[in-house]
Design a protein around this motif. Structure first.
Motif, PDB file in Angstrom:
ATOM      1  N   GLY A  26      -5.953  -4.412  68.593  1.00 31.53           N
ATOM      2  CA  GLY A  26      -4.652  -4.836  68.067  1.00 31.53           C
ATOM      3  C   GLY A  26      -4.103  -5.988  68.891  1.00 31.53           C
ATOM      4  N   CYS A  27      -4.204  -7.195  68.352  1.00 33.58           N
ATOM      5  CA  CYS A  27      -3.799  -8.384  69.121  1.00 33.58           C
ATOM      6  C   CYS A  27      -2.615  -9.073  68.449  1.00 33.58           C
ATOM      7  N   GLY A  28      -1.553  -8.299  68.179  1.00 32.07           N
ATOM      8  CA  GLY A  28      -0.366  -8.854  67.528  1.00 32.07           C
ATOM      9  C   GLY A  28       0.716  -9.198  68.533  1.00 32.07           C
ATOM     10  N   ALA A  29       1.980  -9.075  68.073  1.00 34.47           N
ATOM     11  CA  ALA A  29       3.129  -9.552  68.851  1.00 34.47           C
ATOM     12  C   ALA A  29       3.187  -8.982  70.271  1.00 34.47           C
ATOM     13  N   ILE A  30       2.959  -7.681  70.425  1.00 31.89           N
ATOM     14  CA  ILE A  30       3.183  -7.063  71.740  1.00 31.89           C
ATOM     15  C   ILE A  30       2.008  -7.293  72.708  1.00 31.89           C
ATOM     16  N   SER A  31       0.865  -7.690  72.192  1.00 31.31           N
ATOM     17  CA  SER A  31      -0.317  -7.808  73.065  1.00 31.31           C
ATOM     18  C   SER A  31      -0.114  -8.873  74.148  1.00 31.31           C
ATOM     19  N   GLN A  55      -9.433 -13.454  63.766  1.00 30.36           N
ATOM     20  CA  GLN A  55      -8.864 -14.668  64.381  1.00 30.36           C
ATOM     21  C   GLN A  55      -7.821 -14.333  65.433  1.00 30.36           C
ATOM     22  N   ARG A  56      -7.101 -13.235  65.222  1.00 29.58           N
ATOM     23  CA  ARG A  56      -6.071 -12.862  66.207  1.00 29.58           C
ATOM     24  C   ARG A  56      -6.730 -12.468  67.530  1.00 29.58           C
ATOM     25  N   ALA A  57      -7.823 -11.725  67.423  1.00 29.40           N
ATOM     26  CA  ALA A  57      -8.535 -11.314  68.650  1.00 29.40           C
ATOM     27  C   ALA A  57      -9.102 -12.545  69.346  1.00 29.40           C
ATOM     28  N   ASN A  86      -4.510   0.711  72.700  1.00 34.75           N
ATOM     29  CA  ASN A  86      -4.328   0.717  71.241  1.00 34.75           C
ATOM     30  C   ASN A  86      -2.975   0.094  70.891  1.00 34.75           C
ATOM     31  N   LEU A  87      -2.985  -1.180  70.537  1.00 32.95           N
ATOM     32  CA  LEU A  87      -1.737  -1.904  70.249  1.00 32.95           C
ATOM     33  C   LEU A  87      -1.613  -2.209  68.762  1.00 32.95           C
ATOM     34  N   THR A  88      -2.143  -1.314  67.947  1.00 31.81           N
ATOM     35  CA  THR A  88      -2.055  -1.482  66.497  1.00 31.81           C
ATOM     36  C   THR A  88      -0.689  -0.998  66.010  1.00 31.81           C
ATOM     37  N   ILE A  89      -0.484  -1.062  64.700  1.00 32.87           N
ATOM     38  CA  ILE A  89       0.793  -0.603  64.145  1.00 32.87           C
ATOM     39  C   ILE A  89       0.816   0.935  64.119  1.00 32.87           C
ATOM     40  N   PRO A  90       2.017   1.545  64.058  1.00 33.04           N
ATOM     41  CA  PRO A  90       2.115   3.003  64.228  1.00 33.04           C
ATOM     42  C   PRO A  90       1.143   3.831  63.386  1.00 33.04           C
ATOM     43  N   LYS A  91       0.982   3.497  62.092  1.00 28.64           N
ATOM     44  CA  LYS A  91       0.136   4.385  61.272  1.00 28.64           C
ATOM     45  C   LYS A  91      -1.342   4.289  61.669  1.00 28.64           C
ATOM     46  N   ALA A  92      -1.705   3.261  62.403  1.00 22.58           N
ATOM     47  CA  ALA A  92      -3.100   3.143  62.854  1.00 22.58           C
ATOM     48  C   ALA A  92      -3.317   3.757  64.235  1.00 22.58           C
ATOM     49  N   HIS A  93      -2.244   4.139  64.911  1.00 22.12           N
ATOM     50  CA  HIS A  93      -2.421   4.658  66.280  1.00 22.12           C
ATOM     51  C   HIS A  93      -3.367   5.867  66.304  1.00 22.12           C
ATOM     52  N   TYR A  94      -3.085   6.822  65.393  1.00 20.14           N
ATOM     53  CA  TYR A  94      -3.898   8.047  65.419  1.00 20.14           C
ATOM     54  C   TYR A  94      -5.359   7.795  65.041  1.00 20.14           C
ATOM     55  N   SER A 109      -1.995   4.342  73.939  1.00 18.74           N
ATOM     56  CA  SER A 109      -1.498   3.747  72.689  1.00 18.74           C
ATOM     57  C   SER A 109      -0.075   3.249  72.849  1.00 18.74           C
ATOM     58  N   GLU A 110       0.264   2.232  72.070  1.00 17.88           N
ATOM     59  CA  GLU A 110       1.683   1.894  71.945  1.00 17.88           C
ATOM     60  C   GLU A 110       2.369   3.088  71.284  1.00 17.88           C
ATOM     61  N   LYS A 111       3.695   3.123  71.354  1.00 19.45           N
ATOM     62  CA  LYS A 111       4.421   4.248  70.756  1.00 19.45           C
ATOM     63  C   LYS A 111       4.517   4.054  69.253  1.00 19.45           C
ATOM     64  N   THR A 175      15.195  -9.515  61.011  1.00 17.01           N
ATOM     65  CA  THR A 175      15.671 -10.877  61.300  1.00 17.01           C
ATOM     66  C   THR A 175      14.771 -11.602  62.296  1.00 17.01           C
ATOM     67  N   TRP A 176      13.948 -10.839  63.066  1.00 15.75           N
ATOM     68  CA  TRP A 176      13.175 -11.520  64.115  1.00 15.75           C
ATOM     69  C   TRP A 176      11.685 -11.161  64.147  1.00 15.75           C
ATOM     70  N   HIS A 177      11.317  -9.949  63.694  1.00 17.10           N
ATOM     71  CA  HIS A 177       9.900  -9.582  63.843  1.00 17.10           C
ATOM     72  C   HIS A 177       9.065 -10.293  62.771  1.00 17.10           C
ATOM     73  N   PRO A 178       7.892 -10.845  63.145  1.00 20.12           N
ATOM     74  CA  PRO A 178       7.098 -11.593  62.161  1.00 20.12           C
ATOM     75  C   PRO A 178       6.555 -10.733  61.017  1.00 20.12           C
ATOM     76  N   ASN A 179       6.421  -9.433  61.244  1.00 15.74           N
ATOM     77  CA  ASN A 179       5.844  -8.581  60.201  1.00 15.74           C
ATOM     78  C   ASN A 179       6.605  -7.255  60.183  1.00 15.74           C
ATOM     79  N   PRO A 180       7.878  -7.266  59.725  1.00 13.51           N
ATOM     80  CA  PRO A 180       8.766  -6.120  59.993  1.00 13.51           C
ATOM     81  C   PRO A 180       8.596  -4.912  59.094  1.00 13.51           C
ATOM     82  N   PRO A 196      11.385   6.802  71.091  1.00 12.45           N
ATOM     83  CA  PRO A 196      10.495   7.078  72.227  1.00 12.45           C
ATOM     84  C   PRO A 196      11.068   6.634  73.571  1.00 12.45           C
ATOM     85  N   TYR A 197      11.760   5.481  73.604  1.00 16.77           N
ATOM     86  CA  TYR A 197      12.319   5.023  74.890  1.00 16.77           C
ATOM     87  C   TYR A 197      13.363   6.013  75.391  1.00 16.77           C
ATOM     88  N   TYR A 198      14.212   6.437  74.462  1.00 21.21           N
ATOM     89  CA  TYR A 198      15.355   7.276  74.824  1.00 21.21           C
ATOM     90  C   TYR A 198      14.897   8.702  75.151  1.00 21.21           C
TER      91      TYR A 198
END
Ligand SMILES: NC(=O)c1ccc[n+]([C@@H]2O[C@H](COP(=O)([O-])OP(=O)(O)OC[C@H]3O[C@@H](n4cnc5c(N)ncnc54)[C@H](O)[C@@H]3O)[C@@H](O)[C@H]2O)c1
Length: 382
Positions: A26-31, A55-57, A86-94, A109-111, A175-180, A196-198
């Motif tokens: 997962g090589c998106g925004a947070i990577s 291409q992202r990788a 594992n920095l994929t989107i949530p539904k791909a984490h598992y 994994s990311e949260k 308003t800000w995330h490229p793929n919200p 998760p943070y809280y």
């Protein structure tokens, strides 16, 4: 009389642990954020990366100097990889994490750990059977803000904690995330995205939760994207965007929590803990080094508390901690117990809201150990 032989000075320093080899899926925004901080931890060595969009990788490998770009399947089965990040989107984490565990890899994994409680359970159980570590974000509780708060609580600075409030009140990410889109689908929403943070901070500070009640709703059923590249497209919201509830900790602390993507300009403090002798304002758990404020009845005023722990940690510190855990055999702080307890509680809020009945977490939870106050730069174990 013969002079005593002067012994050379010995130091108690252990041999530095061998770096742990990391493969990123997962090589998106947070990577990029991870790649900025990974070099700060000498135990981490990124050896490969992969993405559904090759291409992202490739772009990330070129930018960060990662030696190998491959398919997800190849990375997960690569003998040179010890931990899959594992920095994929949530539904791909598992599914990604489960494939990696089946291939004998540790996974960070990311949260969230998974978007459904049973998947999280299956993952944790599978890893346990194979003697592997799973866990993941958030790792902001390694920061000086939350570690200092923990020390104050453990030292009795506010007496006996009796109540807490946690507010994550925002307006959403379109308003800000490229793929919200994923933020408004099951596994997203303010509870699964920001909860998760809280909840990680609150459990790390206050211990296990014993009961949750809640109300929740989709208050804005459709969102319009104003970020690029999907400017103008509509998102149908399929998960609650405002969740409000209460939680009771095993210790007896009574908590109030609200997470929202539906509120403008809310002026609430992220986490406040009230005790018999004072009040603690815990900084934003979506950051590492925020200021900690303490009120004590004896002084009858607020003061800013000097951090007791190192500042400067960033995303990747939880991964580095897992790498140390692999090498030393100690538990990972952002490990299975922590991340599953948070998944269980987040789902608990939604279940309680849906059914109108209180949810009782059943998982075992013990607070992870605080970090040592003094550490060599680049290491997490003294
Ligand atoms: N963007 C942020 O500010 C931020 C902050 C903290 C945490 N996170 C978390 O990080 C995770 C990723 O978020 P993001 O913002 O980087 O999303 P993103 O959409 O920018 O990137 C995700 C990447 O994963 C890839 N991907 C998706 N499914 C995959 C699969 N099955 N196998 C391989 N690759 C796959 C996508 O192609 C994409 O490149 C999420 O869980 C999110 O909650 C994001």
């Amino acid at each position: 009389m013969a002079k005593a032989t002067k012994r050379p000075k010995t130091t108690k320093r252990h041999a530095d642990p061998e770096p742990v080899r990391v493969g990123i899926v997962g090589c998106g925004a947070i990577s990029g954020n991870y790649m900025n901080h990974i070099p700060n931890y000498r135990i981490l060595n990124v050896v490969a990366c992969a993405d559904l969009v090759p291409q992202r990788a490739k772009a990330m490998a070129d930018q960060a100097g990662i030696p190998k770009v491959c398919s997800v399947k190849q990375l997960i089965n690569d003998d040179d990889v010890d931990i899959v990040l594992n920095l994929t989107i949530p539904k791909a984490h598992y599914p990604v994490a489960m494939d990696a565990v089946r291939a004998g890899k540790h996974v960070y994994s990311e949260k969230p750990l998974a978007i459904r409680r049973p998947d999280g359970r299956k993952l944790v159980d599978a890893a346990k059977r194979k003697g592997l570590l799973v866990g993941g974000a958030p790792d902001t509780f390694f920061g000086a803000g939350i570690q200092t708060s923990r020390k104050l609580l453990d030292d009795g600075a506010i007496g006996q904690p009796i109540a807490c409030t946690a507010y994550m009140m925002g307006r959403g990410v379109e308003t800000w995330h490229p793929n919200p889109d994923f933020y408004f689908q099951p596994g997203g929403g303010p509870m699964f995205d920001m909860g998760p943070y809280y909840l990680t901070a609150m459990t790390f500070l206050l211990g296990p939760i014993k009961r949750i009640t809640a109300a929740a709703g989709i208050t804005i059923p459709e969102r319009r994207i104003t970020s690029k590249p999907f400017y103008g497209q509509k998102i149908t919201v399929n998960t609650p965007d405002h969740i409000s509830g209460s939680l009771v900790f095993t210790s007896g602390v009574i908590g109030t929590m609200c997470t929202s993507f539906a509120t403008w300009a809310a002026e609430t403090w992220p986490i406040t803990i009230f005790g018999t002798d004072g009040t603690l304002k815990v900084p934003d758990p979506n950051g590492f080094d925020g200021d900690v404020f303490l009120y004590t009845k004896s002084k009858d005023k607020w003061r800013t508390v000097k951090h007791t722990h190192a500042t400067g940690h960033g995303r990747a510190v939880g991964l580095a901690d897992m790498a140390h855990a692999i090498r030393s055999g100690r538990p990972a702080r952002a490990g299975a117990q922590q991340t599953y307890a948070v998944l269980d509680a987040m789902q608990g809020f939604l279940d309680a809201a849906r059914t109108g009945r209180a949810y009782t977490p059943r998982c075992r939870y013990e607070r992870p150990a605080p970090l040592p106050t003094r550490l060599r730069k680049g290491w997490l174990d003294d």
